[in-house]
Write an enzyme that holds these catalytic residues in place. Structure first.
Site, PDB file in Angstrom:
ATOM      1  N   LEU A 101     -12.018   2.062  -4.901  1.00  0.00           N
ATOM      2  CA  LEU A 101     -11.862   3.079  -5.936  1.00  0.00           C
ATOM      3  C   LEU A 101     -10.874   2.472  -6.932  1.00  0.00           C
ATOM      4  O   LEU A 101      -9.896   1.841  -6.517  1.00  0.00           O
ATOM      5  CB  LEU A 101     -11.294   4.385  -5.361  1.00  0.00           C
ATOM      6  CG  LEU A 101     -12.227   5.257  -4.515  1.00  0.00           C
ATOM      7  CD1 LEU A 101     -11.469   6.461  -3.953  1.00  0.00           C
ATOM      8  CD2 LEU A 101     -13.429   5.739  -5.313  1.00  0.00           C
ATOM      9  N   ASP A 102     -11.103   2.685  -8.210  1.00  0.00           N
ATOM     10  CA  ASP A 102     -10.191   2.151  -9.224  1.00  0.00           C
ATOM     11  C   ASP A 102      -8.777   2.707  -9.035  1.00  0.00           C
ATOM     12  O   ASP A 102      -8.599   3.772  -8.464  1.00  0.00           O
ATOM     13  CB  ASP A 102     -10.602   2.587 -10.643  1.00  0.00           C
ATOM     14  CG  ASP A 102     -11.980   2.139 -10.992  1.00  0.00           C
ATOM     15  OD1 ASP A 102     -12.393   1.088 -10.511  1.00  0.00           O
ATOM     16  OD2 ASP A 102     -12.624   2.877 -11.766  1.00  0.00           O
ATOM     17  N   TYR A 103      -7.842   2.005  -9.622  1.00  0.00           N
ATOM     18  CA  TYR A 103      -6.429   2.414  -9.610  1.00  0.00           C
ATOM     19  C   TYR A 103      -6.287   3.872 -10.080  1.00  0.00           C
ATOM     20  O   TYR A 103      -5.578   4.672  -9.492  1.00  0.00           O
ATOM     21  CB  TYR A 103      -5.671   1.485 -10.564  1.00  0.00           C
ATOM     22  CG  TYR A 103      -4.175   1.629 -10.574  1.00  0.00           C
ATOM     23  CD1 TYR A 103      -3.433   1.337  -9.435  1.00  0.00           C
ATOM     24  CD2 TYR A 103      -3.500   2.014 -11.734  1.00  0.00           C
ATOM     25  CE1 TYR A 103      -2.054   1.448  -9.456  1.00  0.00           C
ATOM     26  CE2 TYR A 103      -2.123   2.123 -11.753  1.00  0.00           C
ATOM     27  CZ  TYR A 103      -1.407   1.841 -10.613  1.00  0.00           C
ATOM     28  OH  TYR A 103      -0.043   1.945 -10.631  1.00  0.00           O
ATOM     29  N   THR A 105      -8.648   6.194 -10.107  1.00  0.00           N
ATOM     30  CA  THR A 105      -9.604   7.121  -9.488  1.00  0.00           C
ATOM     31  C   THR A 105      -9.067   7.643  -8.163  1.00  0.00           C
ATOM     32  O   THR A 105      -8.435   6.919  -7.406  1.00  0.00           O
ATOM     33  CB  THR A 105     -10.976   6.420  -9.294  1.00  0.00           C
ATOM     34  OG1 THR A 105     -11.445   5.999 -10.570  1.00  0.00           O
ATOM     35  CG2 THR A 105     -11.999   7.351  -8.657  1.00  0.00           C
TER      36      THR A 105
END
Ligand code: URA
Length: 234
Positions: A101-103, A105
């Protein structure tokens, strides 16, 4: 047992990745560089990059985490930022996140030391549905979502058909539930960028039948036996 299975069982890598490590000459058996596809027995001493792999039974571990934004999905960060490892319960073994998961998100993340299951879950052919709640700046209509549903071009390749519907809309923002079966880099954010819209908040709320509901932001719990069996069957 084949050497790649031994390394996967020990949580060192997926079988596929173990083969790459063997091909690169990083694995030795009794001090000799290992050959791809070789079998090992109980007495053999296996090492990776010179570090002996312990034969002790490794307990399989699976966790579900509600990752907050501002936390990295990596084992360590050279800039000292908080990572998902900082949110594991005390006593957790050497697990790693399944997919990313992105930073920025939030939401459902699985962590495990089971290399084979992790590899299968993230493999492009697995097509496991992952649902996100995306809050988009401004007003959107169901019609606006049609290009997202049928596929938009990212890096020259169309995204697969997906499901998307509006759960709330007003002048300030629109909340959309979107279910994708791929896991391309920053996929949901880029799909909305492709239709000229900005995702201001993104949270993964389910992976298959596994739901985030009931888990506080930043909390982590072990998966139940049933949930583990479910994941292994996906
Ligand atoms: N899509 C994104 O844009 N970011 C994520 O972290 C996951 C899916």
């Amino acid at each position: 047992m084949r050497i790649n299975k031994f390394l996967a069982d020990k949580g060192i890598a997926s079988r596929r990745h173990a083969d790459e490590m063997i091909s690169a000459g990083r694995v030795t058996v009794n001090g000799e560089v290992a050959v791809l596809g070789a079998f090992i027995s109980e007495e053999d001493e296996v090492a990776v990059d010179g570090n002996i792999v312990s034969k002790e039974e490794k307990k399989e571990e699976f966790y579900i985490m509600n990752k907050p934004k501002g936390v990295l999905c990596t084992a360590s960060d050279d800039r000292g930022r908080k990572t998902v490892m900082d949110l594991l319960p005390e006593g957790a073994g050497r697990v790693f996140p399944v997919g990313r998961l992105d930073y920025e998100t939030e939401g459902l993340l699985i962590l495990t030391n089971d290399g084979d299951t992790a590899f299968r879950l993230t493999h492009p052919t697995s097509e496991i549905p992952k649902t996100y709640m995306a809050r988009i700046e401004g007003t959107l209509t169901e019609k606006d979502l049609n290009p997202i549903r049928s596929g938009v071009e990212l890096d020259g390749v169309l995204t697969k058909k997906c499901k998307a519907h509006i759960v709330e809309t007003n002048k300030a923002y629109t909340k959309v539930h979107i279910t994708i079966t791929e896991g391309r880099n920053r996929q949901v954010r880029r799909m909305f960028e492709a239709i000229g819209r900005n995702v201001e908040f993104l949270k993964r709320i389910s992976i298959g039948q596994l739901k985030l509901k009931g888990l506080d932001r930043g909390a982590t719990r072990p998966l139940t036996e049933m949930e583990i069996l479910y994941l292994k069957g996906l």
